[in-house]
Design a protein around this motif. Sequence first.
Motif, PDB file in Angstrom:
ATOM      1  N   LYS A   1      -6.977  -0.602  11.596  1.00 38.18           N
ATOM      2  CA  LYS A   1      -6.523  -1.328  10.200  1.00 38.18           C
ATOM      3  C   LYS A   1      -5.156  -0.386  10.048  1.00 38.18           C
ATOM      4  CE  LYS A   1      -5.590  -1.158   5.885  1.00 38.18           C
ATOM      5  NZ  LYS A   1      -5.442  -0.412   4.922  1.00 38.18           N
TER       6      LYS A   1
ATOM      7  N   ASN B   1      -1.626  -1.715   9.215  1.00 37.72           N
ATOM      8  CA  ASN B   1      -0.290  -0.860   8.243  1.00 37.72           C
ATOM      9  C   ASN B   1       1.331  -1.234   8.571  1.00 37.72           C
ATOM     10  OD1 ASN B   1      -2.730  -0.866   5.944  1.00 37.72           O
ATOM     11  ND2 ASN B   1      -2.810   1.715   6.540  1.00 37.72           N
TER      12      ASN B   1
ATOM     13  N   ARG C   1     -15.642   2.574  13.322  1.00 35.75           N
ATOM     14  CA  ARG C   1     -14.161   4.382  12.630  1.00 35.75           C
ATOM     15  C   ARG C   1     -13.424   3.147  13.402  1.00 35.75           C
ATOM     16  NH1 ARG C   1     -10.984   5.936  10.715  1.00 35.75           N
ATOM     17  NH2 ARG C   1      -9.001   7.047  11.894  1.00 35.75           N
TER      18      ARG C   1
ATOM     19  N   GLU D   1       0.933  -1.173  -0.364  1.00 27.97           N
ATOM     20  CA  GLU D   1      -0.502  -0.013  -0.024  1.00 27.97           C
ATOM     21  C   GLU D   1       0.953   1.031   0.278  1.00 27.97           C
ATOM     22  OE1 GLU D   1      -2.768  -0.207   2.341  1.00 27.97           O
ATOM     23  OE2 GLU D   1      -3.160   2.015   2.980  1.00 27.97           O
TER      24      GLU D   1
HETATM   25  C1  MEV Z   1      -5.397   3.285   5.278  1.00 30.29           C
HETATM   26  O1  MEV Z   1      -5.409   2.420   4.595  1.00 30.29           O
HETATM   27  C2  MEV Z   1      -5.594   3.417   6.903  1.00 30.29           C
HETATM   28  C3  MEV Z   1      -6.050   4.730   7.278  1.00 30.29           C
HETATM   29  O2  MEV Z   1      -7.523   4.166   7.126  1.00 30.29           O
HETATM   30  C4  MEV Z   1      -6.819   4.756   9.101  1.00 30.29           C
HETATM   31  C5  MEV Z   1      -7.378   5.630   9.576  1.00 30.29           C
HETATM   32  O3  MEV Z   1      -8.443   5.855   9.297  1.00 30.29           O
HETATM   33  O4  MEV Z   1      -6.935   5.866  10.539  1.00 30.29           O
HETATM   34  C6  MEV Z   1      -5.962   6.476   6.958  1.00 30.29           C
END
Ligand code: MEV
Length: 432
Positions: free
Chosen positions: A274, A278, A268, A85
């Motif tokens: 998520k 990452n 949320r 990503e």
């Molecule tokens: C995208 O891979 C991750 C985000 O959506 C995390 C978040 O919203 O805190 C940017």
Amino acid sequence: MAALVSGFSKLSKTEKIDWLVTHHFSKNDSIKQALKQYWNSDEKLQQLHDEFIENTLTNFYLPFGVAPNFVINDKIYTIPMAIEESSVVAAASKAAKFWQTRGGFKTKVISTTKIGQVHFMYKGKKEALTSFFDEIKSKLITDAKPITKNMEKRGGGILDIQLIDKTTDLDNYYQLHATFETLDAMGANFINSCLEQFAKTFKTEAETQLAEPVEIVMSILSNYVPECLVRAEVSCKVEDLSEKDIDPNTFAEKFVQAVKIAEIEPYRAVTHNKGIMNGIDAVVLATGNDFRAVEAGVHAYASKDGRYSSLTHAKVENGVFTFWMEIPLALGTVGGLTSLHPLVKLALNLLDHPTAKQLMQIVAVAGLAQNFAALRSLTTTGIQEGHMKMHLMNILNQFEATPQEKETIINHFKNNTVSHSAVVEQIEKLRG
Ligand code: MEV
């Protein structure tokens, strides 16, 4: 066309590809080429990768990058990340740089206990089972000595075994709930071998000592490791949060609100977490660890209080902003892929050959940094600005833009909003 096959695993790699191309792609040679172009010319290296799994046809590349400038407990790290990503490595690097001048990341391993269970059924009297277990417990441990001997020499091994009555949840269901210290190994093989030995001893002894039989259902480690915990934290005076045109008080207030929203709102929280994953998965993967195990354990932990919630927390107290996370991470720096995969070896080398405890701290920091970067963007400029700039390169590559075209278009988007259609429009314009 698509067909069933028997003995597929016995075919050679080339024969497997031939079968696939014949039965799924109408003998299309470009498919063969697409698969073979990723074969490594170093045959030994290729064979190594072929043998990681079964039915290997080729390699599937993921970018391997690094995020420099991480200061963790006053030591500088360049963190390896394997991830597809865009923006993730950039975000980690940005957060690292931000905190590098604000005291860096502070981390602490809280506990390192891992868990495994023998699940079994027993229809007899609970009192008989309990006294049988008390009697047999030391033999369970002794019989596992051939497995635990080496681990014990290094200071690890079986910590305890308990008999757990689960019959109120499921008729006749009991467990041997065992805890382990596996030091620098992730420990899956060690734990599973011990558990299978416990099951064997338990069943054999039960045959002569209990009136009712013990039926072993399964023996397996748990990927839920709430007692293998690490904490990562950043903190500074609110006024020190200031950057460019960001007012530090407004920023701190909005940031804390964003975290509180993720604490109470599962929709949320999932996205928030998520973003943390990452960072975590990328380092877990680069260091040859099992990211599915980590994912499963971390998300279960996020639900530990009965509602899925944020893994990170933030507060402002007495003018000090603090942002932290405690997560379960069962990682290894020996065994598994760690001594096999050349890039995993390199990644561990880059991290100065960490112990499992040190790796837990580094991985947790990557997660916290990622969440910091995401929330900073979300609560200020919005996520798309940075994201689409990074995404721009993907779109350009999709259209096989030449270096010249790339330069012109990147320049154009320095002052214009990136969107898929806007980029396509610019490419078409350039190409007349
Ligand atoms: C995208 O891979 C991750 C985000 O959506 C995390 C978040 O919203 O805190 C940017």
